[in-house]
Design an enzyme around this catalytic site. Structure first.
Site, mmCIF file in Angstrom:
data_model
loop_
_atom_site.group_PDB
_atom_site.id
_atom_site.type_symbol
_atom_site.label_atom_id
_atom_site.label_comp_id
_atom_site.label_asym_id
_atom_site.label_seq_id
_atom_site.Cartn_x
_atom_site.Cartn_y
_atom_site.Cartn_z
ATOM 1 N N CYS A 89 52.208 36.496 39.102
ATOM 2 C CA CYS A 89 51.020 37.321 39.302
ATOM 3 C C CYS A 89 50.520 37.085 40.719
ATOM 4 O O CYS A 89 49.865 36.091 40.997
ATOM 5 C CB CYS A 89 49.940 36.961 38.294
ATOM 6 S SG CYS A 89 48.414 37.848 38.545
ATOM 7 N N LEU A 90 50.882 37.981 41.618
ATOM 8 C CA LEU A 90 50.491 37.823 43.021
ATOM 9 C C LEU A 90 50.201 39.211 43.576
ATOM 10 O O LEU A 90 51.022 40.119 43.461
ATOM 11 C CB LEU A 90 51.636 37.148 43.790
ATOM 12 C CG LEU A 90 51.383 36.804 45.251
ATOM 13 C CD1 LEU A 90 50.215 35.836 45.376
ATOM 14 C CD2 LEU A 90 52.619 36.160 45.862
#
Lengths: 194, 434
Positions: A89-90
């Site tokens: 999750c970036l």
């Protein structure tokens, strides 16, 4: 249509200073430039120190106008990385992507993410919960996972070698194949079969 | 009659001398197509040379070159002698002849064979030269083209005047007495030099998207920079346009991601194509301005001479003109909002109302009441609480009236395809006259 020239250039650029940055990108078997394997060292002074993390990179057709798809192959205990699937999750890999970013800068950002987790925007709720409520346990679990999965001499590799040897491949070849693909068991199997 | 030979600069569309030119600017006149370099024995273009390769030999000069030249002799030479006007016209001919003469001399140094014309030529040539040097108006003197191009092989002995040295290009191409021409040349020269320098600087600049040097791309169309209006990061025009037109992936905001600079994420509203990269703000402004001026001269395809409608309205870079050449006149409708802020009214569409009002409930009401009269629809709106914070009662009534009215009309017409267009027209009418 992938911009082949750009990917090639990025690969060269990235492997030029691989010794100083510790970040390397290789082709993932075969001769296609759309599937790569990156590896980043765990940042120092974190539970991930000393580990080498393998990331599977798929270059989409629209690259560089679409972000590359990145996923951890090595199992990681981190609030923003799924402990099950390795999904990351970036923001820069999603809506904050910009064509001026490269595979290398994306890997650097992932490395930065390892040292600065964002538990408020988690990918893995269990880990995030633990990070917020019981940091000590979190750190020790993360360290244990690093020891177990992110070190080339770790049990993880040995298990993989054992499994592949059981399939009937000679051990030397299995080790070579695993090294070549950066420790990914399935990729190594593919390589051995080809 | 005085100007006989077609000016070669004019024939390429670029004679700077204009009215002052000694050569003819009339397409009907024959061009002097003899390659002087070939006659001297060195033409680097070889068979690709655009000028005629006529050899000066014992037989050929009479046959070929004089076939072109003799024609001019008969007309121009008497004229040269008689009128001052013709002197300038005669010179090119003389020039050609001298050329032939000089080279033939080198071929046959000592005793010239019985080439009849040669005995005639020097005399008439001298005639012209003496006239020329003694002419009253120095501005009409012919400048040596060899000196202007860099180097005159005849040096001091050259019969033509050698221009002054141009400090920018280092050639003797400034006419000593034509001041206007000197200024023009200096201006052009400086401009060209600046352009070349900018081009040289631009060579090194890489596009941050494809990571290649912009001016080393394979096709000419790709060798252009795309300047962003708000920041100074270099891209090729194709890369930045690709990025701005790529479809946003989920969660991506068009303004903060696609329209922003990929590097500094500053929002820019337009991209300017340019062959060179700029070094200063003024240079950038110049590029932007000339681009806008160029677009201003092109008819907008959306506006379509008044038949279409351009989504960019008054901000459009292209020309909004009707077929008779009249420019579009825009009357902006300023609406005073309740909080004292003035806004510019755009074209109002019923779909906008439908969206902002969450009118589905109202439409349901209206449907429920069977679309009987606008009044009923209005009362339906009044009873709804959703509308209260959105519009004043009066406006609510207007909208209700409008919705009812439009729906009624559509039911009558039964033309659903024209719904939005029709509704927009109705809105416009309604708001203007209410």
């Amino acid at each position: 249509m992938v911009d082949i020239a750009r990917v090639q250039k990025e690969l060269q650029e990235c492997n030029k200073d691989k010794d100083s940055s510790g970040i390397s990108v290789k082709l993932k078997g075969g001769n296609t430039l759309t599937h790569l394997v990156g590896s980043i060292p765990g940042p120092v002074a974190t539970p991930y120190e000393g580990g080498t993390f393998i990331i599977d990179i798929v270059i989409p057709d629209g690259y560089p106008f679409e972000p590359p798809k990145m996923q951890f192959v090595t199992r990681v205990w981190h609030p923003n990385i799924s402990s099950q699937s390795g999904a990351i999750c970036l923001d820069i890999l999603k809506k904050e992507w910009s064509p001026a970013l490269t595979i290398k800068t994306a890997l650097l950002s992932i490395q930065a993410l390892l040292s600065a987790p964002e538990p408020d925007d988690p990918q893995d709720a269990v880990v995030a919960q633990q990070y917020l409520k019981d940091y000590r346990t979190f750190a020790s679990t993360a360290r244990y996972w690093t020891e177990a999965y992110a070190k080339s001499s770790s049990v993880g590799i040995e298990e993989k070698v054992q499994r592949l040897v059981e399939m009937g491949f000679p051990e030397g070849m299995v080790r070579d194949a695993l090294n070549a693909v950066g420790g990914d068991e399935n990729a190594a199997l593919e390589k051995l079969c080809s | 009659m005085s100007k006989r030979v077609l000016c070669k600069f004019y024939s390429h569309g670029a004679c700077l001398k204009g009215e002052n030119c000694e050569f003819s600017h009339d397409w009907k006149d024959p061009a002097n197509n003899v390659c002087t370099f070939y006659q001297k024995g060195v033409c680097s273009y070889g068979s690709r040379c655009r000028y005629e390769h006529v050899k000066v030999s014992r037989s050929q000069p009479c046959a070929t070159s004089s076939s072109a030249v003799t024609l001019q002799y008969s007309g121009s030479f008497p004229a040269t002698n008689s009128s001052r006007n013709a002197a300038s016209g005669g010179t090119p001919v003389a020039d050609t002849n001298r050329e032939l003469l000089a080279s033939s001399r080198s071929f046959f140094p000592a005793n010239n064979p019985a080439w009849n014309e040669i005995s005639v030529l020097p005399q008439s040539l001298d005639d012209i030269y003496t006239r020329e040097s003694g002419t009253a108006n120095p501005a009409e003197l012919v400048m040596c083209s060899f000196a202007a191009a860099g180097n005159c092989p005849r040096g001091e002995k050259c019969p033509h005047i050698h221009g002054d040295l141009c400090p920018t290009c280092g050639k003797h191409c400034l006419h000593p007495s034509r001041l206007e021409e000197r200024e023009e040349h200096a201006k052009m020269c400086q401009k060209r030099k600046n352009h070349l320098e900018a081009l040289k600087r631009s060579q090194e600049i890489e596009c941050c998207v494809c990571l290649e040097r912009v001016l080393s791309k394979p096709t000419a169309a790709e060798r252009k920079f795309g300047l962003l209006s708000e920041c100074d990061h270099p891209f090729c025009v194709s890369c930045i346009r690709n990025w701005r037109s790529s479809s946003p992936i989920s969660g991506m905001d068009v303004n903060s991601a696609l329209r922003a600079c990929p590097i500094c994420r500053k929002l820019s509203y337009f991209v300017i194509p340019s062959v060179i990269w700029y070094a200063t703000k003024e240079e950038k402004q110049e590029i932007v301005d000339s681009y806008k001026i160029k677009l201003r001269s092109i008819d907008c395809k959306h506006f379509d001479f008044g038949e279409g409608s351009c989504p960019f309205g008054t901000s459009c870079f292209y020309k909004h003109a009707y077929r008779d050449g009249r420019l579009e006149e825009v009357d902006l409708r300023h609406l005073g909002a309740e909080d004292g802020v003035t806004v510019i009214a755009k074209d109002i569409r019923l779909s906008d109302f439908l969206n902002s009002l969450r009118l589905s409930t109202y439409v349901l009401y209206i449907k429920y009441y069977g679309l009987i009269t606008p009044a009923i629809a209005a009362s339906a709106l009044h009873t709804s609480s959703v509308g209260d914070y959105l519009f004043t009662a009066q406006l609510q009534y207007q909208v209700a009236y409008l919705v009812g009215y439009v729906m009624e009309r559509i039911m009558c017409l039964g033309r659903k395809t024209n719904f939005i267009k029709y509704a927009a027209a109705e809105c416009d009418f309604f708001i203007r006259f209410k």
